[in-house]
Design a protein around this motif. Sequence first.
Motif, mmCIF file in Angstrom:
data_model
loop_
_atom_site.group_PDB
_atom_site.id
_atom_site.type_symbol
_atom_site.label_atom_id
_atom_site.label_comp_id
_atom_site.label_asym_id
_atom_site.label_seq_id
_atom_site.Cartn_x
_atom_site.Cartn_y
_atom_site.Cartn_z
ATOM 1 N N SER A 2 -30.393 29.991 44.540
ATOM 2 C CA SER A 2 -30.648 30.566 45.866
ATOM 3 C C SER A 2 -29.372 30.589 46.704
ATOM 4 O O SER A 2 -29.157 31.514 47.492
ATOM 5 C CB SER A 2 -31.762 29.806 46.587
ATOM 6 N N THR A 3 -28.510 29.592 46.525
ATOM 7 C CA THR A 3 -27.231 29.566 47.233
ATOM 8 C C THR A 3 -26.371 30.747 46.796
ATOM 9 O O THR A 3 -25.800 31.465 47.628
ATOM 10 C CB THR A 3 -26.483 28.243 46.957
ATOM 11 N N VAL A 4 -26.304 30.961 45.492
ATOM 12 C CA VAL A 4 -25.516 32.074 44.963
ATOM 13 C C VAL A 4 -26.112 33.397 45.420
ATOM 14 O O VAL A 4 -25.382 34.315 45.804
ATOM 15 C CB VAL A 4 -25.423 32.009 43.413
ATOM 16 N N SER A 5 -27.420 33.488 45.438
ATOM 17 C CA SER A 5 -28.087 34.711 45.881
ATOM 18 C C SER A 5 -27.720 35.043 47.328
ATOM 19 O O SER A 5 -27.427 36.202 47.658
ATOM 20 C CB SER A 5 -29.600 34.562 45.737
ATOM 21 N N ARG A 6 -27.720 34.024 48.199
ATOM 22 C CA ARG A 6 -27.342 34.233 49.604
ATOM 23 C C ARG A 6 -25.889 34.699 49.701
ATOM 24 O O ARG A 6 -25.572 35.616 50.445
ATOM 25 C CB ARG A 6 -27.522 32.945 50.408
ATOM 26 N N GLN A 7 -25.007 34.032 48.962
ATOM 27 C CA GLN A 7 -23.590 34.398 48.991
ATOM 28 C C GLN A 7 -23.399 35.830 48.496
ATOM 29 O O GLN A 7 -22.636 36.601 49.074
ATOM 30 C CB GLN A 7 -22.766 33.441 48.125
ATOM 31 N N LEU A 8 -24.086 36.172 47.412
ATOM 32 C CA LEU A 8 -23.966 37.521 46.858
ATOM 33 C C LEU A 8 -24.508 38.568 47.823
ATOM 34 O O LEU A 8 -23.918 39.648 47.960
ATOM 35 C CB LEU A 8 -24.672 37.626 45.511
ATOM 36 N N SER A 9 -25.602 38.261 48.506
ATOM 37 C CA SER A 9 -26.148 39.207 49.493
ATOM 38 C C SER A 9 -25.120 39.505 50.568
ATOM 39 O O SER A 9 -24.940 40.659 50.974
ATOM 40 C CB SER A 9 -27.412 38.639 50.138
ATOM 41 N N ALA A 10 -24.416 38.460 51.012
ATOM 42 C CA ALA A 10 -23.381 38.658 52.031
ATOM 43 C C ALA A 10 -22.235 39.504 51.468
ATOM 44 O O ALA A 10 -21.727 40.404 52.158
ATOM 45 C CB ALA A 10 -22.853 37.313 52.523
ATOM 46 N N LEU A 11 -21.843 39.247 50.228
ATOM 47 C CA LEU A 11 -20.743 40.003 49.621
ATOM 48 C C LEU A 11 -21.139 41.464 49.385
ATOM 49 O O LEU A 11 -20.313 42.366 49.523
ATOM 50 C CB LEU A 11 -20.297 39.340 48.308
ATOM 51 N N VAL A 12 -22.400 41.694 49.055
ATOM 52 C CA VAL A 12 -22.902 43.063 48.900
ATOM 53 C C VAL A 12 -22.893 43.758 50.260
ATOM 54 O O VAL A 12 -22.445 44.905 50.380
ATOM 55 C CB VAL A 12 -24.313 43.073 48.261
ATOM 56 N N SER A 13 -23.346 43.053 51.308
ATOM 57 C CA SER A 13 -23.357 43.619 52.664
ATOM 58 C C SER A 13 -21.952 43.973 53.141
ATOM 59 O O SER A 13 -21.772 44.952 53.859
ATOM 60 C CB SER A 13 -23.975 42.637 53.656
ATOM 61 N N LEU A 14 -20.969 43.179 52.730
ATOM 62 C CA LEU A 14 -19.573 43.463 53.093
ATOM 63 C C LEU A 14 -18.985 44.611 52.269
ATOM 64 O O LEU A 14 -17.878 45.069 52.545
ATOM 65 C CB LEU A 14 -18.703 42.212 52.896
ATOM 66 N N GLY A 15 -19.732 45.043 51.254
ATOM 67 C CA GLY A 15 -19.251 46.131 50.407
ATOM 68 C C GLY A 15 -18.242 45.690 49.364
ATOM 69 O O GLY A 15 -17.483 46.513 48.841
ATOM 70 N N LEU A 16 -18.246 44.400 49.004
ATOM 71 C CA LEU A 16 -17.281 43.887 48.037
ATOM 72 C C LEU A 16 -17.846 43.792 46.627
ATOM 73 O O LEU A 16 -17.100 43.846 45.649
ATOM 74 C CB LEU A 16 -16.787 42.495 48.469
ATOM 75 N N VAL A 17 -19.153 43.622 46.529
ATOM 76 C CA VAL A 17 -19.820 43.429 45.240
ATOM 77 C C VAL A 17 -20.975 44.405 45.143
ATOM 78 O O VAL A 17 -21.618 44.714 46.147
ATOM 79 C CB VAL A 17 -20.347 41.970 45.110
ATOM 80 N N GLN A 18 -21.212 44.870 43.929
ATOM 81 C CA GLN A 18 -22.385 45.719 43.713
ATOM 82 C C GLN A 18 -23.069 45.323 42.414
ATOM 83 O O GLN A 18 -22.426 44.814 41.492
ATOM 84 C CB GLN A 18 -22.003 47.195 43.683
ATOM 85 N N GLU A 19 -24.372 45.540 42.386
ATOM 86 C CA GLU A 19 -25.143 45.314 41.171
ATOM 87 C C GLU A 19 -25.108 46.588 40.355
ATOM 88 O O GLU A 19 -25.075 47.687 40.919
ATOM 89 C CB GLU A 19 -26.581 44.954 41.511
ATOM 90 N N THR A 20 -25.121 46.437 39.047
ATOM 91 C CA THR A 20 -25.149 47.601 38.175
ATOM 92 C C THR A 20 -26.423 47.547 37.339
ATOM 93 O O THR A 20 -26.956 46.468 37.094
ATOM 94 C CB THR A 20 -23.911 47.649 37.257
ATOM 95 N N PRO A 21 -26.920 48.694 36.910
ATOM 96 C CA PRO A 21 -28.138 48.694 36.101
ATOM 97 C C PRO A 21 -27.920 47.950 34.786
ATOM 98 O O PRO A 21 -26.826 47.932 34.241
ATOM 99 C CB PRO A 21 -28.404 50.180 35.837
ATOM 100 N N SER A 22 -28.983 47.325 34.307
ATOM 101 C CA SER A 22 -28.913 46.581 33.053
ATOM 102 C C SER A 22 -29.916 47.140 32.068
ATOM 103 O O SER A 22 -31.093 47.270 32.379
ATOM 104 C CB SER A 22 -29.210 45.105 33.305
ATOM 105 N N ALA A 23 -29.452 47.464 30.882
ATOM 106 C CA ALA A 23 -30.339 47.967 29.837
ATOM 107 C C ALA A 23 -31.236 46.850 29.314
ATOM 108 O O ALA A 23 -32.348 47.098 28.874
ATOM 109 C CB ALA A 23 -29.515 48.563 28.699
#
Length: 148
Positions: free
Chosen positions: A70-91
């Motif tokens: 959950s800590t990583v999820s929160r950090q990643l949400s912030a990084l996504v909001s800043l436009g630094l990280v994006q999720e990619t589709p997974s097969a």
Amino acid sequence: MQQQEDSRGRRSDSAVVLRSLVAITRRGLVDARAEEPRLSITDQSIVMAIADEPGIRSTDIARMFRLNRSTVSRQLSALVSLGLVQETPSASGRGRPLELTAEGEEAFRNTMRSLQGVIDAHLAQWTDAEVERFAHDLQRFDRGDAPA
């Protein structure tokens, strides 16, 4: 008696190694916070992990840094909001692979540039041979190799 003194000396030297590695890394990461966007040390660590392993998943990052998911999820949400990280589709359907955006790549380069500046400043008075030996020994230390 001599072995006990040697053991104390080794523990003391080992503690110096630990304190020095932590201090140098922290100084570099704090210096990197002067860059925009201002990222926490945790944010910088996550960005660096994604840069090193494009496609890494949040669960892998949590395991890598021994953090709660959950800590990583929160950090990643912030990084996504800043436009630094994006999720990619997974097969495979298991988790979403992560990658840096162009802005994330730039933030990563800025952090690395700052860290490199700290290292270069510390090594400025060393000879090339000393730097080469230190690099060799650090790589060996990082891998956990037996003596060469």
